[in-house]
Structure formats: C-alpha cells, structure tokens
Design a protein around this motif. Structure first.
Motif, PDB file in Angstrom:
ATOM      1  N   GLU A 182       0.832  -1.157   0.020  1.00 38.14           N
ATOM      2  CA  GLU A 182      -0.056   0.021   0.147  1.00 38.14           C
ATOM      3  C   GLU A 182       0.660   1.249  -0.008  1.00 38.14           C
ATOM      4  OE1 GLU A 182      -2.850  -0.190   3.142  1.00 38.14           O
ATOM      5  OE2 GLU A 182      -3.945  -1.978   2.387  1.00 38.14           O
ATOM      6  N   ALA A 183       2.116   1.141   0.845  1.00 41.10           N
ATOM      7  CA  ALA A 183       2.940   2.518   0.841  1.00 41.10           C
ATOM      8  C   ALA A 183       3.499   2.624  -0.699  1.00 41.10           C
ATOM      9  CB  ALA A 183       3.782   2.188   2.059  1.00 41.10           C
ATOM     10  N   LEU A 184       3.915   1.527  -1.301  1.00 39.21           N
ATOM     11  CA  LEU A 184       4.521   1.685  -2.551  1.00 39.21           C
ATOM     12  C   LEU A 184       3.522   2.080  -3.546  1.00 39.21           C
ATOM     13  CD1 LEU A 184       7.449  -1.056  -2.321  1.00 39.21           C
ATOM     14  CD2 LEU A 184       7.544   1.505  -2.398  1.00 39.21           C
ATOM     15  N   LEU A 185       2.254   1.705  -3.736  1.00 38.02           N
ATOM     16  CA  LEU A 185       1.090   1.943  -4.604  1.00 38.02           C
ATOM     17  C   LEU A 185       1.155   3.529  -4.362  1.00 38.02           C
ATOM     18  CD1 LEU A 185      -1.217  -0.974  -4.374  1.00 38.02           C
ATOM     19  CD2 LEU A 185      -0.014  -0.151  -6.583  1.00 38.02           C
ATOM     20  N   ASP A 186       0.954   4.008  -3.129  1.00 37.32           N
ATOM     21  CA  ASP A 186       0.962   5.409  -2.809  1.00 37.32           C
ATOM     22  C   ASP A 186       2.150   6.240  -3.273  1.00 37.32           C
ATOM     23  OD1 ASP A 186      -1.024   7.320  -1.484  1.00 37.32           O
ATOM     24  OD2 ASP A 186       0.704   7.674  -0.053  1.00 37.32           O
ATOM     25  N   ASP A 187       3.250   5.730  -3.150  1.00 38.18           N
ATOM     26  CA  ASP A 187       4.370   6.437  -3.330  1.00 38.18           C
ATOM     27  C   ASP A 187       5.545   5.549  -4.046  1.00 38.18           C
ATOM     28  OD1 ASP A 187       6.691   8.231  -3.793  1.00 38.18           O
ATOM     29  OD2 ASP A 187       6.968   8.264  -1.618  1.00 38.18           O
ATOM     30  N   PRO A 188       5.535   5.181  -5.320  1.00 40.64           N
ATOM     31  CA  PRO A 188       6.433   4.225  -5.827  1.00 40.64           C
ATOM     32  C   PRO A 188       7.881   4.712  -5.768  1.00 40.64           C
ATOM     33  CG  PRO A 188       4.781   4.597  -7.203  1.00 40.64           C
ATOM     34  CD  PRO A 188       4.446   5.567  -6.139  1.00 40.64           C
ATOM     35  N   ALA A 189       8.135   6.024  -5.528  1.00 35.75           N
ATOM     36  CA  ALA A 189       9.474   6.356  -5.216  1.00 35.75           C
ATOM     37  C   ALA A 189      10.031   6.043  -4.035  1.00 35.75           C
ATOM     38  CB  ALA A 189       9.459   7.967  -5.499  1.00 35.75           C
ATOM     39  N   ASP A 190       9.131   5.531  -3.069  1.00 38.91           N
ATOM     40  CA  ASP A 190       9.629   5.308  -1.844  1.00 38.91           C
ATOM     41  C   ASP A 190      10.826   4.325  -1.816  1.00 38.91           C
ATOM     42  OD1 ASP A 190      10.134   4.453   0.886  1.00 38.91           O
ATOM     43  OD2 ASP A 190       8.089   4.811   1.404  1.00 38.91           O
ATOM     44  N   GLY A 191      12.008   4.671  -1.315  1.00 37.27           N
ATOM     45  CA  GLY A 191      13.398   4.035  -1.679  1.00 37.27           C
ATOM     46  C   GLY A 191      13.903   3.182  -0.338  1.00 37.27           C
ATOM     47  N   ARG A 192      12.955   3.260   0.729  1.00 34.62           N
ATOM     48  CA  ARG A 192      13.468   2.286   1.587  1.00 34.62           C
ATOM     49  C   ARG A 192      13.759   1.029   1.263  1.00 34.62           C
ATOM     50  NH1 ARG A 192       8.582   3.338   5.994  1.00 34.62           N
ATOM     51  NH2 ARG A 192       7.433   3.972   4.107  1.00 34.62           N
ATOM     52  N   SER A 193      14.983   0.631   2.002  1.00 30.98           N
ATOM     53  CA  SER A 193      15.718  -0.831   1.751  1.00 30.98           C
ATOM     54  C   SER A 193      14.733  -1.619   2.520  1.00 30.98           C
ATOM     55  CB  SER A 193      17.245  -0.899   2.325  1.00 30.98           C
ATOM     56  OG  SER A 193      16.782  -0.670   3.839  1.00 30.98           O
ATOM     57  N   LEU A 194      15.082  -3.059   1.982  1.00 30.86           N
ATOM     58  CA  LEU A 194      14.494  -4.330   2.619  1.00 30.86           C
ATOM     59  C   LEU A 194      14.608  -4.266   4.117  1.00 30.86           C
ATOM     60  CD1 LEU A 194      12.882  -6.990   2.423  1.00 30.86           C
ATOM     61  CD2 LEU A 194      15.011  -8.226   1.866  1.00 30.86           C
ATOM     62  N   GLU A 195      15.743  -3.911   4.663  1.00 32.93           N
ATOM     63  CA  GLU A 195      15.854  -3.842   5.988  1.00 32.93           C
ATOM     64  C   GLU A 195      15.067  -2.896   6.660  1.00 32.93           C
ATOM     65  OE1 GLU A 195      19.789  -2.906   9.099  1.00 32.93           O
ATOM     66  OE2 GLU A 195      20.123  -2.753   6.897  1.00 32.93           O
ATOM     67  N   GLU A 196      14.952  -1.325   6.069  1.00 35.62           N
ATOM     68  CA  GLU A 196      14.270  -0.469   6.805  1.00 35.62           C
ATOM     69  C   GLU A 196      12.758  -0.864   6.675  1.00 35.62           C
ATOM     70  OE1 GLU A 196      16.682   3.466   5.689  1.00 35.62           O
ATOM     71  OE2 GLU A 196      15.689   2.199   3.989  1.00 35.62           O
ATOM     72  N   TRP A 197      12.350  -1.665   5.773  1.00 33.77           N
ATOM     73  CA  TRP A 197      10.867  -2.130   5.654  1.00 33.77           C
ATOM     74  C   TRP A 197      10.544  -2.923   6.605  1.00 33.77           C
ATOM     75  CZ3 TRP A 197       7.412   0.546   3.414  1.00 33.77           C
ATOM     76  CH2 TRP A 197       7.431   1.265   2.216  1.00 33.77           C
ATOM     77  N   ALA A 198      11.545  -3.927   6.767  1.00 39.78           N
ATOM     78  CA  ALA A 198      11.488  -5.094   8.083  1.00 39.78           C
ATOM     79  C   ALA A 198      11.305  -4.390   9.127  1.00 39.78           C
ATOM     80  CB  ALA A 198      12.419  -5.924   7.968  1.00 39.78           C
ATOM     81  N   ARG A 199      12.249  -3.360   9.563  1.00 37.66           N
ATOM     82  CA  ARG A 199      12.174  -2.791  10.913  1.00 37.66           C
ATOM     83  C   ARG A 199      10.915  -1.966  11.112  1.00 37.66           C
ATOM     84  NH1 ARG A 199      16.179   0.911   9.995  1.00 37.66           N
ATOM     85  NH2 ARG A 199      17.706  -0.566   9.825  1.00 37.66           N
ATOM     86  N   TRP A 200      10.412  -1.405  10.127  1.00 38.66           N
ATOM     87  CA  TRP A 200       9.134  -0.596  10.131  1.00 38.66           C
ATOM     88  C   TRP A 200       8.089  -1.509  10.632  1.00 38.66           C
ATOM     89  CZ3 TRP A 200       5.187  -0.063   6.229  1.00 38.66           C
ATOM     90  CH2 TRP A 200       4.157   0.915   6.370  1.00 38.66           C
ATOM     91  N   LEU A 201       8.065  -2.511  10.115  1.00 36.82           N
ATOM     92  CA  LEU A 201       7.114  -3.503  10.377  1.00 36.82           C
ATOM     93  C   LEU A 201       7.337  -4.366  11.649  1.00 36.82           C
ATOM     94  CD1 LEU A 201       6.345  -5.147   6.876  1.00 36.82           C
ATOM     95  CD2 LEU A 201       5.119  -3.508   8.395  1.00 36.82           C
TER      96      LEU A 201
END
Length: 293
Positions: A182-201
């Motif tokens: 959902e976050a990437l559909l809203d903003d495809p330019a979001d460049g967070r890394s896999l590590e950052e996404w995992a930490r966010w979740l």
C-alpha cells in the motif's frame, strides 16, 4: 482497496488524482446485446475517471487509445495501454481507472452466443490488432442490418486472441506485508531498503523476503521493480518524458530506469510506445511521444 496517505480510499491502485470522477458500483445499468452477440461503443472521459468494484452479466472487452486503463481484480492489477485490451469474464468483480482524455472503448459479449471461451475463465490480455479494432469500431454503427452485423461478429470471434504477454502485478494479499504494498502504491518512489521495511514492520528481513516470494513469486526487489514499471506505463502514456518519470519513480538516473523497464518489458520505453519499428502486423499503437529513451 488502497488507502492513500491523505486518508482517501481508492478503488484503483495509485494515489487518486485531484478531480477524479468516481462512479459507484450501483451506477452501472445492465447492458444487453439482444438480438446480437456484441454491443460496442466508446467515450472520452474529460477527467480521470474511476469505477468502483462491480461485475457484469456479460463478458467485457475494454481497451484505450491515447492513455491507459488500470483495472484491479482482487489482488491483481492490470495496466492496459494502446495496442492491448483486457477481457473481463462475466461475473468477475473488478474496479478500474482511466486517464483523462483517453478514448475508452468497450465491447460486451453475450455468453450464451459467444462461440469461444478462454479456458481459465480469468481476466486475459487481448491483442488489439488493427483488424480487430476496425471490426469492433464497425459494430459501433446503429444502421447495420442483421446480416451485416452477423458477418462482422463472426470475424471478431475468428481474430480475437490472447496477447503474447500477460502482464499483471500480483499484490501480496498477505496481512504481514500488505502495508508495504500500500505504501509503494501510494508512493512508488519510496526507496526504503528491505532492512528498513522489515524494521518498520517489526519483522525480520528473512520473514519479509519469504512472504513476498510466497505471495507474489518475486523477490521484494523484483516486485517493486514490477510495480514501478506498471506506474511508468501510466505516466509515459500521459506524455511525461523519461527523465521526469525516472525521477517520479525514485531512480537516480534515467539510464537506471530504462534498464529496469527493459528488464521487465523486454524493450526500452521509447521502443515500447513508439511507432518507428511497427510493421504491417504490429499491434502497438503510438500513444504519446516518449523522449530520452
């Protein structure tokens, strides 16, 4: 549904543009084709137009010229550009969105008299060849006698074929990682890394990686690249140049975007949208100038 950062619930995929007209699901009159097999027509939405999830009692074929159509069926997103169409079987619930000013064409087919069926009964990309488009345009006429219409319809059935490329974006449909989608559909330019996404979740990278692979058949990096190419198709068809699109999608250089586009689509943006290489049997129609490719 996709909820944007502004709190809007969108039945499409990308963030809803300002001025979008939304047709609710109850706004679709029942279409009939009797006594014929096909009812066809088109219109040009002057503003971005969205259709809430709905279904039809008839098979539907839709295609566009001068823009794009995005359709969502459960956790799949289909992006339709000029030269291709989307076959939607009767009864399949789908939502959609068309870009402003695009020619939105549709043809409805009566299931009981349609002499073919795609074996899967699933939404299917269709090659809109010049012959098929000419036949369906011919069927827009209201002054055809029954014999002339029957002849044209029979040829439509002969030439209607699935496209070679069945291009759809599979959304995860997994509660653990849906927030990333959902976050990437809203903003495809979001460049967070896999590590950052995992930490966010609050999850491990390994868990996120496995979840994406299981749900979509792709790694996270491959899936994000696929999502960005779907978005690129919409932006390029609206006339944005490659440099603007690459920046919008978060690429550091246009060359990086072109490489990613070629990896997914097998060709560059300019070749995909251009008419320079089109031969007599080509199904690709030029929809907009694409520069710097």
């Amino acid at each position: 549904m996709v909820r944007s950062s502004r709190g809007e619930v969108s039945v499409g995929t990308w963030r809803r543009e300002a001025g979008t007209v939304v047709h609710p699901s109850g706004a679709f009159p029942e279409v009939t084709v009797e006594p014929f097999a096909i009812a066809a027509g088109f219109h040009v939405p002057p503003v971005p137009t969205e259709w809430a999830p709905h279904s039809h009692g008839l098979h539907e074929l839709v295609w566009v010229r001068g823009g794009t159509l995005t359709s969502r069926v459960e956790d799949r997103v289909f992006t339709v550009c000029a030269g291709e169409g989307l076959w939607m079987p009767a009864g399949v619930v789908h939502g959609g969105r068309a870009t402003a000013g695009s020619e939105f064409h549709h043809a409805f087919f009566a299931p009981e008299v349609t002499s073919f069926a795609f074996a899967s009964g699933e939404p299917t990309a269709i090659a809109i060849t010049p012959l098929l488009e000419s036949l369906l345009t011919h069927l827009y006429r209201t002054d055809l006698d029954a014999a002339a219409r029957a002849r044209a319809e029979s040829v439509v059935f002969d030439v209607l074929r699935p496209a070679e490329r069945q291009f759809a974006l599979n959304l995860p449909g997994d509660a653990r990682i849906d927030a990333i989608a959902e976050a990437l559909l809203d903003d495809p330019a979001d460049g967070r890394s896999l590590e950052e996404w995992a930490r966010w979740l609050g999850m491990s990278e390994r868990t996120v990686t496995r979840a994406f692979r299981t749900a979509t058949g792709l790694s996270f990096a491959q899936w994000r690249q696929m999502l960005r190419v779907h978005r690129a198709l919409v932006l390029l068809s609206e006339g944005f140049d490659v440099m603007t699109v690459s920046e919008t999608l978060g690429y550091a250089q246009p060359s990086s975007f072109i490489v990613a586009f070629r990896r997914v689509m097998g060709t560059t943006p300019g070749a995909f949208f251009g008419a320079g290489d089109a031969g007599p049997g080509s199904v690709r129609n030029p929809v907009s100038p694409v520069h710097n490719s």
